[in-house]
Design a protein around this motif. Structure first.
Motif, PDB file in Angstrom:
ATOM      1  N   ARG A 157       0.842  -1.195   0.000  1.00  0.00           N
ATOM      2  CA  ARG A 157       0.000   0.000   0.000  1.00  0.00           C
ATOM      3  C   ARG A 157       0.878   1.245   0.000  1.00  0.00           C
ATOM      4  O   ARG A 157       2.054   1.187   0.327  1.00  0.00           O
ATOM      5  N   ALA A 158       0.263   2.347  -0.375  1.00  0.00           N
ATOM      6  CA  ALA A 158       0.920   3.649  -0.313  1.00  0.00           C
ATOM      7  C   ALA A 158       0.101   4.514   0.639  1.00  0.00           C
ATOM      8  O   ALA A 158      -1.113   4.348   0.747  1.00  0.00           O
ATOM      9  N   TRP A 159       0.765   5.437   1.337  1.00  0.00           N
ATOM     10  CA  TRP A 159       0.055   6.305   2.263  1.00  0.00           C
ATOM     11  C   TRP A 159       0.817   7.599   2.477  1.00  0.00           C
ATOM     12  O   TRP A 159       1.986   7.708   2.134  1.00  0.00           O
ATOM     13  N   ILE A 160       0.106   8.564   3.038  1.00  0.00           N
ATOM     14  CA  ILE A 160       0.649   9.886   3.339  1.00  0.00           C
ATOM     15  C   ILE A 160       0.363  10.185   4.797  1.00  0.00           C
ATOM     16  O   ILE A 160      -0.718   9.873   5.297  1.00  0.00           O
ATOM     17  N   THR A 161       1.340  10.798   5.464  1.00  0.00           N
ATOM     18  CA  THR A 161       1.098  11.306   6.816  1.00  0.00           C
ATOM     19  C   THR A 161       1.331  12.814   6.806  1.00  0.00           C
ATOM     20  O   THR A 161       2.157  13.328   6.059  1.00  0.00           O
ATOM     21  N   ILE A 162       0.574  13.497   7.642  1.00  0.00           N
ATOM     22  CA  ILE A 162       0.669  14.952   7.764  1.00  0.00           C
ATOM     23  C   ILE A 162       0.929  15.262   9.229  1.00  0.00           C
ATOM     24  O   ILE A 162       0.195  14.795  10.102  1.00  0.00           O
ATOM     25  N   SER A 163       1.968  16.037   9.499  1.00  0.00           N
ATOM     26  CA  SER A 163       2.248  16.401  10.892  1.00  0.00           C
ATOM     27  C   SER A 163       2.809  17.812  10.957  1.00  0.00           C
ATOM     28  O   SER A 163       3.294  18.361   9.972  1.00  0.00           O
ATOM     29  N   LEU A 164       2.696  18.379  12.138  1.00  0.00           N
ATOM     30  CA  LEU A 164       3.238  19.709  12.423  1.00  0.00           C
ATOM     31  C   LEU A 164       4.386  19.533  13.388  1.00  0.00           C
ATOM     32  O   LEU A 164       4.253  18.812  14.380  1.00  0.00           O
ATOM     33  N   ASN A 165       5.499  20.170  13.115  1.00  0.00           N
ATOM     34  CA  ASN A 165       6.692  19.992  13.929  1.00  0.00           C
ATOM     35  C   ASN A 165       7.328  21.328  14.266  1.00  0.00           C
ATOM     36  O   ASN A 165       7.306  22.258  13.473  1.00  0.00           O
ATOM     37  N   ASP A 166       7.912  21.369  15.452  1.00  0.00           N
ATOM     38  CA  ASP A 166       8.768  22.479  15.873  1.00  0.00           C
ATOM     39  C   ASP A 166       8.082  23.839  15.892  1.00  0.00           C
ATOM     40  O   ASP A 166       8.734  24.862  15.695  1.00  0.00           O
ATOM     41  N   PHE A 167       6.766  23.864  16.130  1.00  0.00           N
ATOM     42  CA  PHE A 167       6.092  25.155  16.271  1.00  0.00           C
ATOM     43  C   PHE A 167       6.378  25.706  17.655  1.00  0.00           C
ATOM     44  O   PHE A 167       6.446  24.959  18.633  1.00  0.00           O
ATOM     45  N   ASN A 168       6.554  26.997  17.749  1.00  0.00           N
ATOM     46  CA  ASN A 168       6.714  27.633  19.056  1.00  0.00           C
ATOM     47  C   ASN A 168       5.927  28.930  19.065  1.00  0.00           C
ATOM     48  O   ASN A 168       5.484  29.408  18.040  1.00  0.00           O
ATOM     49  N   GLY A 169       5.769  29.460  20.249  1.00  0.00           N
ATOM     50  CA  GLY A 169       4.971  30.661  20.401  1.00  0.00           C
ATOM     51  C   GLY A 169       3.486  30.370  20.364  1.00  0.00           C
ATOM     52  O   GLY A 169       2.681  31.270  20.223  1.00  0.00           O
ATOM     53  N   VAL A 170       3.092  29.088  20.499  1.00  0.00           N
ATOM     54  CA  VAL A 170       1.697  28.694  20.396  1.00  0.00           C
ATOM     55  C   VAL A 170       0.857  29.340  21.486  1.00  0.00           C
ATOM     56  O   VAL A 170      -0.281  29.709  21.267  1.00  0.00           O
ATOM     57  N   GLY A 171       1.402  29.544  22.673  1.00  0.00           N
ATOM     58  CA  GLY A 171       0.645  30.131  23.772  1.00  0.00           C
ATOM     59  C   GLY A 171       0.443  31.623  23.638  1.00  0.00           C
ATOM     60  O   GLY A 171      -0.374  32.208  24.315  1.00  0.00           O
ATOM     61  N   SER A 172       1.180  32.251  22.762  1.00  0.00           N
ATOM     62  CA  SER A 172       1.051  33.698  22.568  1.00  0.00           C
ATOM     63  C   SER A 172       0.081  33.969  21.428  1.00  0.00           C
ATOM     64  O   SER A 172      -0.491  33.076  20.845  1.00  0.00           O
ATOM     65  N   SER A 173      -0.075  35.208  21.096  1.00  0.00           N
ATOM     66  CA  SER A 173      -0.984  35.559  20.004  1.00  0.00           C
ATOM     67  C   SER A 173      -0.355  35.322  18.634  1.00  0.00           C
ATOM     68  O   SER A 173      -1.045  35.400  17.636  1.00  0.00           O
ATOM     69  N   VAL A 174       0.928  35.052  18.591  1.00  0.00           N
ATOM     70  CA  VAL A 174       1.613  34.861  17.318  1.00  0.00           C
ATOM     71  C   VAL A 174       2.372  33.533  17.346  1.00  0.00           C
ATOM     72  O   VAL A 174       3.124  33.257  18.267  1.00  0.00           O
ATOM     73  N   ILE A 175       2.159  32.724  16.332  1.00  0.00           N
ATOM     74  CA  ILE A 175       2.938  31.499  16.173  1.00  0.00           C
ATOM     75  C   ILE A 175       4.155  31.885  15.357  1.00  0.00           C
ATOM     76  O   ILE A 175       4.044  32.420  14.262  1.00  0.00           O
ATOM     77  N   ARG A 176       5.326  31.634  15.907  1.00  0.00           N
ATOM     78  CA  ARG A 176       6.544  32.197  15.314  1.00  0.00           C
ATOM     79  C   ARG A 176       7.281  31.273  14.350  1.00  0.00           C
ATOM     80  O   ARG A 176       7.972  31.743  13.479  1.00  0.00           O
TER      81      ARG A 176
END
Length: 161
Positions: free
Chosen positions: A69-88
Motif C-alpha cells: 500500500r501507499a500512504w501519506i502522513t501529515i504532521s506539524l513539527n517544531d512550532f513555538n509561540g503557540v501560547g502567545s498571540s503569534v505562532i513564530r
C-alpha cells in the motif's frame, strides 16, 4: 478556537487539498503501475484515515508489514509561540511512503516521487490553508524497513501570525 486548535485544523485542510487532487488519490488507491490511467475515484474521502493520516502513522508497525500500500502522513513539527498571540516558527511535514512493490510505475518517476511532486506543486507558495504562504524547506528520502520507502517533505509557513 485556541491557536493550538487552529494549528491542528490546518492538517485537516491539507488533507482536504490532497483528496481534491485526482493524481494523488489514484497513486494512493490503485496498486497498478499505470495508476494515472485508472478511473477517477467515486469517493476520495475514503482515503482519509485509511491512506491519508493526520499524524505520523506507520502501518508497517501495526502488523501490516506485508500489505502493499501507499500512504501519506501529515504532521506539524517544531512550532513555538503557540501560547502567545503569534505562532513564530514551525514546519508542516508530509511523508509519502509505499511498499517497494508499488514503487515502479509506468511513468518516469517512482510512485512516491510522483505523489511528492504533485504535493509540492499544490503546496509551494500556497496561501489558502491559513498558516501563511508555504515555503519548501526540504526533502529527505526515508526508509521504514526493507520493504517500505518514501520521502519526507517539509514546508515552512512564512508571513503569518
Amino acid at each position: 478556537m485556541s491557536r493550538l486548535g487552529e494549528l491542528a485544523a490546518y492538517k485537516t485542510i491539507v488533507a482536504q487539498r490532497l483528496i481534491g487532487n485526482s493524481n494523488i488519490c489514484k497513486g494512493l488507491f490503485y496498486s497498478d503501475s499505470d495508476y494515472l490511467d485508472q478511473p477517477e475515484m467515486a469517493n476520495p474521502e475514503q482515503l482519509l484515515h485509511d491512506r491519508i493520516y493526520l499524524y505520523p502513522y506507520k502501518p508497517v508497525e501495526s502488523g501490516n508489514e506485508n500489505e502493499a500500500r501507499a500512504w501519506i502522513t501529515i504532521s506539524l513539527n517544531d512550532f513555538n509561540g503557540v501560547g502567545s498571540s503569534v505562532i513564530r516558527a514551525g514546519f508542516l511535514t508530509i511523508e509519502v511512503l509505499a511498499h517497494k512493490g508499488l514503487q515502479r510505475t509506468a511513468y518516469e518517476l517512482l510512485r512516491t516521487d510522483h505523489i511528492a511532486a504533485e504535493i509540492d506543486e499544490m503546496l509551494s507558495l500556497e496561501r489558502s490553508i491559513g498558516i501563511g504562504r508555504l515555503q519548501f524547506a526540504g526533502m529527505n528520502e526515508i526508509s521504514l524497513n526493507e520493504n517500505h520507502y518514501g520521502v519526507s517533505l517539509k514546508y515552512r509557513p512564512v508571513d503569518f501570525g
